[in-house]
Write a protein that holds these residues in place. Structure first.
Motif, PDB file in Angstrom:
ATOM      1  N   TYR A  82      40.951  50.691  47.184  1.00 44.95           N
ATOM      2  CA  TYR A  82      41.933  49.626  46.951  1.00 44.95           C
ATOM      3  C   TYR A  82      41.254  48.256  46.971  1.00 44.95           C
ATOM      4  CZ  TYR A  82      45.970  46.578  47.630  1.00 44.95           C
ATOM      5  OH  TYR A  82      46.889  45.575  47.505  1.00 44.95           O
ATOM      6  N   VAL A  83      40.364  48.041  47.945  1.00 45.05           N
ATOM      7  CA  VAL A  83      39.643  46.768  48.057  1.00 45.05           C
ATOM      8  C   VAL A  83      38.768  46.549  46.832  1.00 45.05           C
ATOM      9  CG1 VAL A  83      37.842  45.545  49.356  1.00 45.05           C
ATOM     10  CG2 VAL A  83      39.724  46.660  50.573  1.00 45.05           C
ATOM     11  N   VAL A  84      38.068  47.585  46.390  1.00 44.73           N
ATOM     12  CA  VAL A  84      37.218  47.479  45.185  1.00 44.73           C
ATOM     13  C   VAL A  84      38.071  47.138  43.968  1.00 44.73           C
ATOM     14  CG1 VAL A  84      35.760  48.802  43.609  1.00 44.73           C
ATOM     15  CG2 VAL A  84      35.378  48.949  46.066  1.00 44.73           C
ATOM     16  N   LYS A  85      39.229  47.802  43.847  1.00 45.96           N
ATOM     17  CA  LYS A  85      40.132  47.538  42.723  1.00 45.96           C
ATOM     18  C   LYS A  85      40.604  46.078  42.746  1.00 45.96           C
ATOM     19  CE  LYS A  85      44.580  48.936  40.837  1.00 45.96           C
ATOM     20  NZ  LYS A  85      45.816  49.663  41.077  1.00 45.96           N
ATOM     21  N   LYS A  86      40.985  45.597  43.927  1.00 42.16           N
ATOM     22  CA  LYS A  86      41.466  44.207  44.037  1.00 42.16           C
ATOM     23  C   LYS A  86      40.324  43.211  43.770  1.00 42.16           C
ATOM     24  CE  LYS A  86      45.735  44.768  44.621  1.00 42.16           C
ATOM     25  NZ  LYS A  86      46.655  44.325  43.580  1.00 42.16           N
ATOM     26  N   GLU A  87      39.124  43.534  44.235  1.00 43.17           N
ATOM     27  CA  GLU A  87      37.973  42.660  43.958  1.00 43.17           C
ATOM     28  C   GLU A  87      37.727  42.562  42.455  1.00 43.17           C
ATOM     29  OE1 GLU A  87      34.814  44.388  46.245  1.00 43.17           O
ATOM     30  OE2 GLU A  87      35.191  43.096  47.978  1.00 43.17           O
ATOM     31  N   LYS A  88      37.859  43.684  41.749  1.00 42.53           N
ATOM     32  CA  LYS A  88      37.679  43.679  40.292  1.00 42.53           C
ATOM     33  C   LYS A  88      38.772  42.838  39.628  1.00 42.53           C
ATOM     34  CE  LYS A  88      37.139  46.675  36.252  1.00 42.53           C
ATOM     35  NZ  LYS A  88      37.481  45.609  35.385  1.00 42.53           N
ATOM     36  N   GLU A  89      40.012  42.988  40.095  1.00 46.94           N
ATOM     37  CA  GLU A  89      41.114  42.191  39.541  1.00 46.94           C
ATOM     38  C   GLU A  89      40.854  40.689  39.758  1.00 46.94           C
ATOM     39  OE1 GLU A  89      44.801  43.514  41.222  1.00 46.94           O
ATOM     40  OE2 GLU A  89      44.715  45.463  40.229  1.00 46.94           O
ATOM     41  N   VAL A  90      40.424  40.336  40.967  1.00 50.37           N
ATOM     42  CA  VAL A  90      40.124  38.928  41.277  1.00 50.37           C
ATOM     43  C   VAL A  90      38.984  38.438  40.396  1.00 50.37           C
ATOM     44  CG1 VAL A  90      39.199  37.373  43.045  1.00 50.37           C
ATOM     45  CG2 VAL A  90      41.029  38.976  43.624  1.00 50.37           C
ATOM     46  N   HIS A  91      37.963  39.282  40.241  1.00 50.08           N
ATOM     47  CA  HIS A  91      36.827  38.912  39.380  1.00 50.08           C
ATOM     48  C   HIS A  91      37.295  38.692  37.940  1.00 50.08           C
ATOM     49  CE1 HIS A  91      32.808  38.806  37.683  1.00 50.08           C
ATOM     50  NE2 HIS A  91      33.191  39.722  36.809  1.00 50.08           N
ATOM     51  N   ASP A  92      38.118  39.616  37.433  1.00 49.45           N
ATOM     52  CA  ASP A  92      38.617  39.492  36.057  1.00 49.45           C
ATOM     53  C   ASP A  92      39.480  38.246  35.888  1.00 49.45           C
ATOM     54  OD1 ASP A  92      37.297  41.824  35.487  1.00 49.45           O
ATOM     55  OD2 ASP A  92      39.111  43.098  35.481  1.00 49.45           O
ATOM     56  N   GLU A  93      40.346  37.989  36.870  1.00 48.45           N
ATOM     57  CA  GLU A  93      41.202  36.803  36.793  1.00 48.45           C
ATOM     58  C   GLU A  93      40.373  35.520  36.897  1.00 48.45           C
ATOM     59  OE1 GLU A  93      44.525  36.959  39.456  1.00 48.45           O
ATOM     60  OE2 GLU A  93      45.155  38.920  38.722  1.00 48.45           O
ATOM     61  N   THR A  94      39.341  35.542  37.733  1.00 54.21           N
ATOM     62  CA  THR A  94      38.460  34.373  37.854  1.00 54.21           C
ATOM     63  C   THR A  94      37.751  34.113  36.536  1.00 54.21           C
ATOM     64  OG1 THR A  94      38.124  34.838  40.196  1.00 54.21           O
ATOM     65  CG2 THR A  94      36.529  33.388  39.145  1.00 54.21           C
ATOM     66  N   TYR A  95      37.254  35.198  35.920  1.00 58.43           N
ATOM     67  CA  TYR A  95      36.572  35.066  34.618  1.00 58.43           C
ATOM     68  C   TYR A  95      37.544  34.516  33.571  1.00 58.43           C
ATOM     69  CZ  TYR A  95      33.944  36.270  30.442  1.00 58.43           C
ATOM     70  OH  TYR A  95      33.294  36.211  29.233  1.00 58.43           O
ATOM     71  N   ALA A  96      38.766  35.043  33.543  1.00 57.62           N
ATOM     72  CA  ALA A  96      39.776  34.576  32.579  1.00 57.62           C
ATOM     73  C   ALA A  96      40.098  33.105  32.824  1.00 57.62           C
ATOM     74  CB  ALA A  96      41.032  35.429  32.679  1.00 57.62           C
ATOM     75  N   LEU A  97      40.211  32.720  34.094  1.00 61.36           N
ATOM     76  CA  LEU A  97      40.496  31.327  34.423  1.00 61.36           C
ATOM     77  C   LEU A  97      39.348  30.414  33.988  1.00 61.36           C
ATOM     78  CD1 LEU A  97      42.366  29.269  35.728  1.00 61.36           C
ATOM     79  CD2 LEU A  97      41.281  29.767  37.921  1.00 61.36           C
TER      80      LEU A  97
END
Length: 103
Positions: free
Chosen positions: A11-26
């Motif tokens: 779950y933590v890895v999945k959320k880290e990936k989501e945060v990374h993807d959102e950061t990249y998109a931002l």
């Protein structure tokens, strides 16, 4: 407990990936926004340059129009003066001829 720990880690890895993807998109969004702002500034600069050029050309045109009007006025004067001189000479000669005919 090991299964729960593994599930939590996933779950933590999945959320880290989501945060990374959102950061990249931002970051991409902010980069595009900055490029758009620069493009808008360039367009505004070009609009000001075109506007200033238009104002300059309008002033130049008005100046040239005044010069042409002045030149045409002088041309009329230059062309009419000889005409009136010849007309005066003709009238004068006609009057003299008429006086001679009477006498």
């Amino acid at each position: 407990a090991a299964h729960a720990k593994k599930k939590l880690r996933a779950y933590v890895v999945k959320k880290e990936k989501e945060v990374h993807d959102e950061t990249y998109a931002l970051e991409e969004y902010l980069t595009m926004e900055e490029e758009l702002t620069n493009a808008q500034d360039a367009v505004n600069s070009n609009i000001r340059a075109v506007s200033n050029r238009f104002i300059h050309l309008t002033r130049t045109l008005k100046t040239k129009q005044r010069e042409c009007q002045s030149a045409s006025s002088w041309l009329v004067i230059v062309l009419l003066v000889p005409f009136w001189m010849y007309a005066a000479i003709f009238v004068s000669l006609s009057i003299n001829t008429y006086k001679k005919d009477i006498n």
